[in-house]
Design a protein around this motif. Structure first.
Motif, mmCIF file in Angstrom:
data_model
loop_
_atom_site.group_PDB
_atom_site.id
_atom_site.type_symbol
_atom_site.label_atom_id
_atom_site.label_comp_id
_atom_site.label_asym_id
_atom_site.label_seq_id
_atom_site.Cartn_x
_atom_site.Cartn_y
_atom_site.Cartn_z
ATOM 1 N N ILE A 1 -1.547 -1.522 -9.910
ATOM 2 C CA ILE A 1 -0.885 -1.496 -10.475
ATOM 3 C C ILE A 1 -0.613 -3.704 -9.979
ATOM 4 O O ILE A 1 -0.358 -3.403 -9.026
ATOM 5 N N ILE A 2 -0.966 -3.952 -10.799
ATOM 6 C CA ILE A 2 -0.498 -5.251 -10.611
ATOM 7 C C ILE A 2 0.052 -5.808 -12.043
ATOM 8 O O ILE A 2 -0.428 -5.747 -13.014
ATOM 9 N N PRO A 3 1.646 -6.007 -11.552
ATOM 10 C CA PRO A 3 2.352 -6.887 -11.957
ATOM 11 C C PRO A 3 2.209 -7.712 -13.379
ATOM 12 O O PRO A 3 1.586 -8.997 -13.192
ATOM 13 N N THR B 1 10.208 7.275 -3.179
ATOM 14 C CA THR B 1 9.964 6.058 -2.680
ATOM 15 C C THR B 1 8.462 5.656 -3.347
ATOM 16 O O THR B 1 9.254 4.226 -3.496
ATOM 17 N N ARG B 2 8.482 5.830 -4.273
ATOM 18 C CA ARG B 2 7.191 5.361 -5.593
ATOM 19 C C ARG B 2 8.249 4.742 -6.302
ATOM 20 O O ARG B 2 7.109 2.991 -6.556
ATOM 21 N N MET B 3 8.645 4.894 -6.693
ATOM 22 C CA MET B 3 9.291 4.099 -7.462
ATOM 23 C C MET B 3 10.000 3.142 -7.565
ATOM 24 O O MET B 3 10.361 2.086 -8.286
ATOM 25 N N MET C 1 0.851 -1.086 0.237
ATOM 26 C CA MET C 1 0.102 -0.190 -0.026
ATOM 27 C C MET C 1 0.829 1.534 0.094
ATOM 28 O O MET C 1 1.893 1.306 0.742
ATOM 29 N N ASP C 2 0.635 2.083 -0.958
ATOM 30 C CA ASP C 2 1.292 3.862 -0.904
ATOM 31 C C ASP C 2 0.570 4.577 0.229
ATOM 32 O O ASP C 2 0.178 4.621 -0.234
ATOM 33 N N ALA C 3 1.258 5.075 0.826
ATOM 34 C CA ALA C 3 1.209 5.854 1.873
ATOM 35 C C ALA C 3 1.789 7.095 2.334
ATOM 36 O O ALA C 3 2.409 7.845 3.265
ATOM 37 N N THR C 4 3.000 6.694 0.969
ATOM 38 C CA THR C 4 4.428 7.681 1.460
ATOM 39 C C THR C 4 3.709 9.333 0.735
ATOM 40 O O THR C 4 2.753 9.086 0.645
ATOM 41 N N ASP C 5 5.255 9.842 1.065
ATOM 42 C CA ASP C 5 4.887 11.863 0.221
ATOM 43 C C ASP C 5 5.998 12.171 -0.705
ATOM 44 O O ASP C 5 5.948 13.081 -1.193
ATOM 45 N N ILE D 1 -0.947 -0.641 -4.571
ATOM 46 C CA ILE D 1 -2.191 0.479 -4.678
ATOM 47 C C ILE D 1 -1.711 1.796 -4.543
ATOM 48 O O ILE D 1 -1.428 2.614 -3.524
ATOM 49 N N TYR D 2 -1.176 2.823 -6.115
ATOM 50 C CA TYR D 2 -0.925 4.416 -5.524
ATOM 51 C C TYR D 2 -1.779 5.123 -5.106
ATOM 52 O O TYR D 2 -3.457 4.439 -5.683
ATOM 53 N N GLY D 3 -1.464 5.630 -4.344
ATOM 54 C CA GLY D 3 -2.801 7.132 -3.488
ATOM 55 C C GLY D 3 -2.077 7.730 -3.600
ATOM 56 O O GLY D 3 -0.593 8.081 -2.726
#
Length: 339
Positions: free
Chosen positions: A159-161, A129-131, A121-125, A145-147
């Protein structure tokens, strides 16, 4: 079946079998701020078997407006967010195994954690880090899951590989938000809307109902009453270095990371972004000034007072963080302001 989950089991999309699957899954949450704390609470209450939370920051008073796991006591104690979240989540549901990691979500750490992870789960700022998450996802075949949200605006994409475009593909198509909560502010309902989108998709993936997973990129602006859902199948790029035919996972490469250095003999950290681009100092000065920061500048640089620290930003994105030798803390300040 535990009475705790009885209402969730009654939902046809989950049922007893789905609840058992949820119980057997391990979710990795990167970031324990607004999105991370909210998603962690939803998934803990849903009965996910194991949750690992990675965060490098501590609880501040400005967090309490939207970061639902934390209290004024956490602020007074300057508790790390991951530790405060772990304590609260264990009190909410002792059946769930919670692990807190206080530190930076580096490529080395995420690759070390990858084994046995069912969902990220993406909860970064920040996008660096997302990349990294995106490359770990593609390399180890872990969906994520990007957010993101800022102001009254939010967005999410699953995002499903091997099936969907990855974040690296999307960056060729969609102009994703560059502002941060420290420069654009934020309202709590925008956070909650993104959490709802992310955790709904998470539950679908955890019960393995892949046909129900949303394949569109969702964005919204609650203040302007706008909602958009874009089909992204054509965004998948065969030449993508993260998910394409000749992938190299570039964001796991040390050379592509933000460079941080403690300047010799000075209480200062220099930060040099991996991808240099010109910063609009005039625009940034206006944003930060409106938020109450003390800002001074000239055509070449911007100086921003930030409590005990002072940040000097140059046109090429390079910055000096005065008042600290802590590389992780300096990097956190940098990404809060420049995204």
């Amino acid at each position: 079946m535990n009475e705790r989950y009885s209402r969730q089991v009654l939902f046809p999309g989950i049922g007893k079998e789905g609840q058992e699957k949820i119980r057997g899954k391990h979710v990795l949450i990167i970031g324990a701020g607004a999105l991370g704390s909210g998603s962690a609470e939803v998934l803990t209450r849903a009965g996910v078997g194991r949750i690992t939370i990675v965060d490098r920051d501590y609880v501040e008073e400005s967090n309490l407006q939207r970061q639902q796991l934390y209290t004024e006591e956490d602020v007074l104690g300057k508790l790390p967010k991951a530790a405060a979240a772990e304590k609260r989540l264990r009190a909410i549901n002792s059946d769930v195994e919670i692990r807190a990691i206080i530190g930076d979500a580096t490529p080395e750490l995420l690759e070390e954690l990858a084994a046995g992870i069912d969902l990220m789960m993406d909860a970064t700022d920040n996008f660096e880090t997302r990349m990294v998450m995106n490359d770990v996802s593609q390399k180890y075949k872990i969906p994520w899951i990007y957010g993101a949200c800022v102001g009254s605006y939010g967005m999410s994409f699953s995002i499903i590989p091997g099936k969907t475009p990855c974040l690296n593909c999307l960056l060729r198509t969609i102009p994703l938000q560059g502002m941060t909560c420290d420069t654009g502010g934020i309202i709590s309902p925008a956070v909650q809307m993104v959490i709802a989108h992310q955790t709904a998709e998470a539950l679908k993936m955890l019960v393995e109902d892949w046909e129900s997973v949303r394949t569109t990129f969702v964005s919204f602006d609650l203040w302007r009453n706008q909602y958009t859902s874009l089909k992204m199948s054509k965004a998948k790029f065969a030449g993508c270095l993260s998910c394409g035919e000749e992938r190299t996972y570039p964001y796991l490469d040390h050379e592509n990371r933000t460079k941080t250095t403690v300047l010799c003999g000075r209480d200062t950290v220099q930060i040099r972004p991996s991808n240099q681009g010109e910063v609009s100092l005039e625009k940034l000065a206006g944003q930060l000034g409106s938020l109450g920061y003390q800002v001074k500048g000239n055509p070449y640089l911007l100086s921003v007072e930030m409590g005990p620290e002072r940040m000097v930003i140059f046109q090429d994105g390079r910055a000096l963080i005065h008042g600290t030798k802590d590389l992780t803390h300096a990097k956190s300040i940098y990404q809060r302001i420049l995204g």
